[in-house]
Design an enzyme around this catalytic site. Structure first.
Site, PDB file in Angstrom:
ATOM      1  N   ALA A  44       1.869   4.368   3.434  1.00 44.25           N
ATOM      2  CA  ALA A  44       1.433   3.632   4.617  1.00 44.25           C
ATOM      3  C   ALA A  44       2.594   3.253   5.525  1.00 44.25           C
ATOM      4  CB  ALA A  44       0.676   2.381   4.191  1.00 44.25           C
ATOM      5  N   GLY A  45       3.806   3.680   5.177  1.00 43.26           N
ATOM      6  CA  GLY A  45       4.960   3.387   6.031  1.00 43.26           C
ATOM      7  C   GLY A  45       5.593   2.042   5.751  1.00 43.26           C
ATOM      8  N   LEU A  46       5.171   1.369   4.668  1.00 39.52           N
ATOM      9  CA  LEU A  46       5.713   0.033   4.382  1.00 39.52           C
ATOM     10  C   LEU A  46       6.756   0.053   3.258  1.00 39.52           C
ATOM     11  CD1 LEU A  46       2.536  -2.243   4.753  1.00 39.52           C
ATOM     12  CD2 LEU A  46       4.225  -1.618   6.490  1.00 39.52           C
ATOM     13  N   GLY A  47       7.275   1.222   2.953  1.00 42.73           N
ATOM     14  CA  GLY A  47       8.403   1.309   2.024  1.00 42.73           C
ATOM     15  C   GLY A  47       8.035   1.125   0.569  1.00 42.73           C
TER      16      GLY A  47
ATOM     17  N   SER B 167       7.506   3.326  -1.893  1.00 38.66           N
ATOM     18  CA  SER B 167       8.241   4.111  -2.898  1.00 38.66           C
ATOM     19  C   SER B 167       9.653   3.558  -3.105  1.00 38.66           C
ATOM     20  CB  SER B 167       8.268   5.604  -2.535  1.00 38.66           C
ATOM     21  OG  SER B 167       9.106   5.841  -1.444  1.00 38.66           O
ATOM     22  N   ALA B 168      10.314   3.149  -2.021  1.00 40.21           N
ATOM     23  CA  ALA B 168      11.675   2.603  -2.173  1.00 40.21           C
ATOM     24  C   ALA B 168      11.635   1.268  -2.914  1.00 40.21           C
ATOM     25  CB  ALA B 168      12.326   2.427  -0.806  1.00 40.21           C
ATOM     26  N   ALA B 169      10.650   0.429  -2.591  1.00 38.84           N
ATOM     27  CA  ALA B 169      10.550  -0.873  -3.268  1.00 38.84           C
ATOM     28  C   ALA B 169      10.304  -0.656  -4.763  1.00 38.84           C
ATOM     29  CB  ALA B 169       9.430  -1.706  -2.657  1.00 38.84           C
TER      30      ALA B 169
ATOM     31  N   ASP C 254      15.223   2.654   3.679  1.00 42.54           N
ATOM     32  CA  ASP C 254      14.153   2.020   2.897  1.00 42.54           C
ATOM     33  C   ASP C 254      14.694   1.367   1.624  1.00 42.54           C
ATOM     34  OD1 ASP C 254      12.580   3.081   4.875  1.00 42.54           O
ATOM     35  OD2 ASP C 254      11.173   4.097   3.534  1.00 42.54           O
TER      36      ASP C 254
ATOM     37  N   PRO D  53       0.833  -1.210   0.000  1.00 44.03           N
ATOM     38  CA  PRO D  53       0.000   0.000   0.000  1.00 44.03           C
ATOM     39  C   PRO D  53       0.865   1.257   0.000  1.00 44.03           C
ATOM     40  CG  PRO D  53      -0.029  -1.054   2.167  1.00 44.03           C
ATOM     41  CD  PRO D  53       0.709  -1.981   1.242  1.00 44.03           C
TER      42      PRO D  53
END
Ligand code: MEV
Length: 319
Positions: free
Chosen positions: A104-107, A109-111, A152, A101
């Site tokens: 949401a703080g789950l990275g 954009s970096a992924a 990230d 998502p």
């Protein structure tokens, strides 16, 4: 021929925000992934973010313009700039599909940036090293997050469990089960603004610096408790961490609500993960069955819960 790259999302177990000030942080990759397929085309860069229903075409003039006016760079624009940074002047299309998502703080954009770099490396047979992929992704992160710590893009590249301190990565092995629940408040927020908020507080009050030192010390305790498999201590540290994160104003009413639902359901500890201000929280359960019970209680209260396991797999280049 198509190029392919994929990379995982992440959770931060301890050290968000203080990692920006060169304190240690510990992060784990999760099994939600982003996948990017790339193809050579005839003119410019085309980005199709399938899950967001967003499709944009960029001429090389557009990219030049954006580079000269970084304040005009939004969302997927940074990926067009990234592509042009890796293979300047090459026309290509990028199709993005992500399970992570956004905001949401789950990275996410970096992924995505790591997957783009990996996919382009595959398409043009560049044979980029992990360091190169991570560094390219970092440069793309700078466009949207201002001054990211680099944690990230590192966890999205290396996967597994890493300690990140002052650009230095130490890979860790997890020798104990750590039943975690991730719950999304679905309150979207901007990492850049939250990081800026902490920086403003730090400029305003001299006591914020010693607080950042305490985050660093707390993270070192978290690392030791993970090494020793001491889950009770880890949970206790999550709770202390959450109190400190609230103190630097990166909490949110919804996060606190979910954190207390998890604690009331017997979670050993719970805290926000990532930049905060909304986004996700994590809770530590006693075992898998207990994790399911906590997840059900959170879902009853409207949380979007991800029953994911930690993932040892980092970036994948090619199919
Ligand atoms: C974001 O995942 C973590 C923060 O510490 C920002 C960063 O490290 O760049 C809030």
């Amino acid at each position: 021929m198509n190029g392919f790259g994929s990379a995982p999302g992440k959770i931060i177990l301890s050290g968000e925000h203080s990692v920006v000030y060169k304190k240690p942080a510990i992060a784990a990759a999760i099994d939600l992934r982003c996948e990017v397929t790339s193809k050579k085309i005839s003119n410019g860069i085309e980005i199709d973010a399938l899950d967001l229903g967003l499709k944009k075409n960029y001429s090389f003039d557009d990219i030049k313009q954006l580079k000269q006016n970084p304040d005009q760079i939004h969302g997927i624009d940074s990926l067009a700039i990234l592509a042009d940074l890796i293979v300047p002047g090459e026309s290509l299309s990028l199709k993005i599909h992500s399970q992570i998502p956004i905001s949401a703080g789950l990275g996410s954009s970096a992924a995505t940036a790591v997957s783009v770099a990996a996919s382009i490396s595959d398409l043009f047979s560049l044979d980029l090293s992990l360091e190169q992929i991570s560094n390219f992704a970092y440069q793309s992160e700078v466009f949207i997050h201002g001054k990211p710590s680099g944690i990230d893009n590192s966890i999205a590249t290396w996967g597994g469990l890493i300690v990140y301190e002052n650009s230095h990565i130490t890979r860790k092995t997890l020798n104990h089960t750590m039943p975690l629940i991730i719950a999304n408040t679905q309150v979207e927020r901007s990492t850049a603004k939250l990081v800026q908020g902490v920086s403003n507080l730090r400029n305003k009050y001299t006591f914020i610096n010693p607080l950042i030192d305490i985050f660093g010390e707390l993270t070192n305790n978290v690392i030791t408790s993970i090494d020793k498999g001491d889950m009770n201590k880890l949970g206790e540290l999550f709770n202390i961490n959450q109190g400190l994160l609230d103190a630097i104003n990166v909490g949110h009413r919804k996060l606190s609500e979910f954190i207390w639902i998890a604690r009331d359901a017997g979670a050993i500890g719970a805290k926000l993960t990532g930049a905060g201000g909304g986004g996700c929280m994590i809770a530590l359960a006693r075992n898998d069955k207990h994790a399911e019970e906590i997840a059900n209680k959170l879902e009853d209260q409207g949380a979007r819960v991800y029953i994911t396991s930690l993932s040892s797999k980092g970036v994948q280049v090619g199919k």
